[in-house]
Design an enzyme around this catalytic site. Structure first.
Site, PDB file in Angstrom:
ATOM      1  N   GLU A 254       3.415   1.524   2.952  1.00  0.00           N
ATOM      2  CA  GLU A 254       4.461   0.496   2.859  1.00  0.00           C
ATOM      3  C   GLU A 254       5.477   0.835   1.779  1.00  0.00           C
ATOM      4  O   GLU A 254       6.684   0.673   1.967  1.00  0.00           O
ATOM      5  CB  GLU A 254       3.816  -0.874   2.587  1.00  0.00           C
ATOM      6  CG  GLU A 254       3.040  -1.410   3.784  1.00  0.00           C
ATOM      7  CD  GLU A 254       2.063  -2.516   3.428  1.00  0.00           C
ATOM      8  OE1 GLU A 254       1.517  -3.129   4.360  1.00  0.00           O
ATOM      9  OE2 GLU A 254       1.813  -2.743   2.221  1.00  0.00           O
TER      10      GLU A 254
ATOM     11  N   ASN B  71       0.847  -1.183   0.000  1.00  0.00           N
ATOM     12  CA  ASN B  71       0.000   0.000   0.000  1.00  0.00           C
ATOM     13  C   ASN B  71       0.886   1.238   0.000  1.00  0.00           C
ATOM     14  O   ASN B  71       2.117   1.131  -0.034  1.00  0.00           O
ATOM     15  CB  ASN B  71      -0.993  -0.011   1.177  1.00  0.00           C
ATOM     16  CG  ASN B  71      -0.298  -0.041   2.527  1.00  0.00           C
ATOM     17  OD1 ASN B  71       0.802   0.510   2.710  1.00  0.00           O
ATOM     18  ND2 ASN B  71      -0.928  -0.687   3.503  1.00  0.00           N
TER      19      ASN B  71
ATOM     20  N   ASP C 280      -6.292  -8.099   1.874  1.00  0.00           N
ATOM     21  CA  ASP C 280      -6.369  -9.559   1.761  1.00  0.00           C
ATOM     22  C   ASP C 280      -7.291  -9.958   0.617  1.00  0.00           C
ATOM     23  O   ASP C 280      -7.003 -10.890  -0.145  1.00  0.00           O
ATOM     24  CB  ASP C 280      -6.887 -10.167   3.066  1.00  0.00           C
ATOM     25  CG  ASP C 280      -5.984  -9.898   4.257  1.00  0.00           C
ATOM     26  OD1 ASP C 280      -4.788  -9.633   4.049  1.00  0.00           O
ATOM     27  OD2 ASP C 280      -6.475  -9.970   5.395  1.00  0.00           O
TER      28      ASP C 280
END
Length: 325
Positions: free
Chosen positions: A213, A210, A278
């Site tokens: 990150e 993301n 996820d």
């Protein structure tokens, strides 16, 4: 003189698979940090006299698969043959994870570590809002991690797609070796990364950070062109086929060696973003495993993410929700 890589904006609805692919033919193994998500729901009607905090009177409790287990749950909800390799404690929470995996038709390859407790994230929900989250976690022991690597090698021939779901909890210390062996065996390898060093993920098919990150690895950017340059440099450095940047309300961007694909966020109503990553990686992996081209896989994963953020907690998207009846 270098030629700029073309950039393309996908109109999501135009790229959804039609007809829907046979995801039940996809064999997907998820490897990573396994967690149990516990939700305590209650009513908030007063402030505590002991401190300026709300008092939540618990009325209902739910338990769901979390972390890497939620990735496997998302894959199974789409109809894929889903397996999970990870570590839990030899405790009540570990037993509950096993039971939830059976209920979701996920093949469990959990390793039990007597020296640790199963990772638990406990969320207290009052008035449909998360009031507090309490985490319980221990890192797996070296002996159990060696056993896990041995089992990974035994399972590798049985699966076509590998997802490494890293929450930086200690169960993926051998991820670099696992990626090398999976790629050498011709598998699709997707990684949801964490931490300050992505070098351990080198050679994967697709990395899915993301914004925060990615920023920890490449630094800040001031323009879309600068972001593209940094993302492409990282993709080249790590030897990835693609880098998928999830951008919350800005949608997603997929960087490859020949083009950059952008897709706007597909959320109609954002209720809870927990677990959305996820859902995205599981959907993308399932679509690629079924033979879908990158643009179709990206648009479908984006749609799945838009559906799941409209649900409370770590949720899933069904095949029917994604593709229709």
């Amino acid at each position: 003189m270098s030629t700029a890589i073309p950039s393309r904006l996908l109109a999501a609805g135009d790229y959804l698979a039609n007809p829907a692919p046979r995801l039940d033919h996809v064999r997907m193994l998820v490897v990573g940090d396994v967690m149990l998500d516990r939700y305590w729901f209650g009513d908030v009607s007063r402030i505590s006299p002991e401190a300026p905090v709300p008092v939540v009177r618990i009325e209902r409790r739910e338990e769901r698969l979390g972390g890497a287990a939620n990735v496997a749950r998302n894959a199974a909800a789409l109809g894929a043959h889903s397996g999970l390799l990870g570590v839990v404690g030899k405790d009540e929470a570990g037993e509950q994870v096993d039971a939830l995996l059976r209920d979701s038709s996920i093949h469990s390859y959990l390793k039990r570590d007597e020296a640790i407790s199963t990772i638990i994230k406990l969320r207290v929900i009052g008035r449909q809002q998360q009031m507090v989250r309490i985490d319980f976690e221990d890192a797996p022991t070296e002996t159990v991690l060696r056993d896990k690597l041995t089992q990974f090698r035994a399972l590798l021939p049985d699966y076509d797609v590998l997802i490494f779901s890293d929450y930086n909890k200690g169960s993926l210390v051998n991820v670099a070796e696992m990626i090398r062996e999976a790629r050498a065996a011709g598998k699709i390898v997707m990684v949801d990364p964490k931490g300050d060093d992505f070098s351990m993920y080198a050679g994967a098919t697709i990395l899915t950070p993301n914004k925060s990150e990615l920023r920890r690895i490449v630094g800040n950017w001031k323009s879309e062109d600068q972001l593209t340059a940094k993302a492409q440099a990282l993709r080249t450095e790590l030897g990835l086929e693609a880098l998928l940047l999830t951008r919350s309300e800005e949608g997603m961007s997929l960087y490859t060696d020949h083009e950059v694909l952008h897709v706007h966020a597909d959320a109609r109503e954002v209720f809870d973003v927990s677990g959305a990553g996820d859902t995205v990686i599981a959907t993308m992996a399932a679509m690629l495993g079924a033979g879908a081209p990158l643009d179709v896989a990206l648009a479908t994963a984006n749609r799945a993410g838009g559906i799941v953020v409209g649900k409370l907690g770590t949720a899933t998207v069904t095949r029917e929700e994604l593709f229709g009846a």
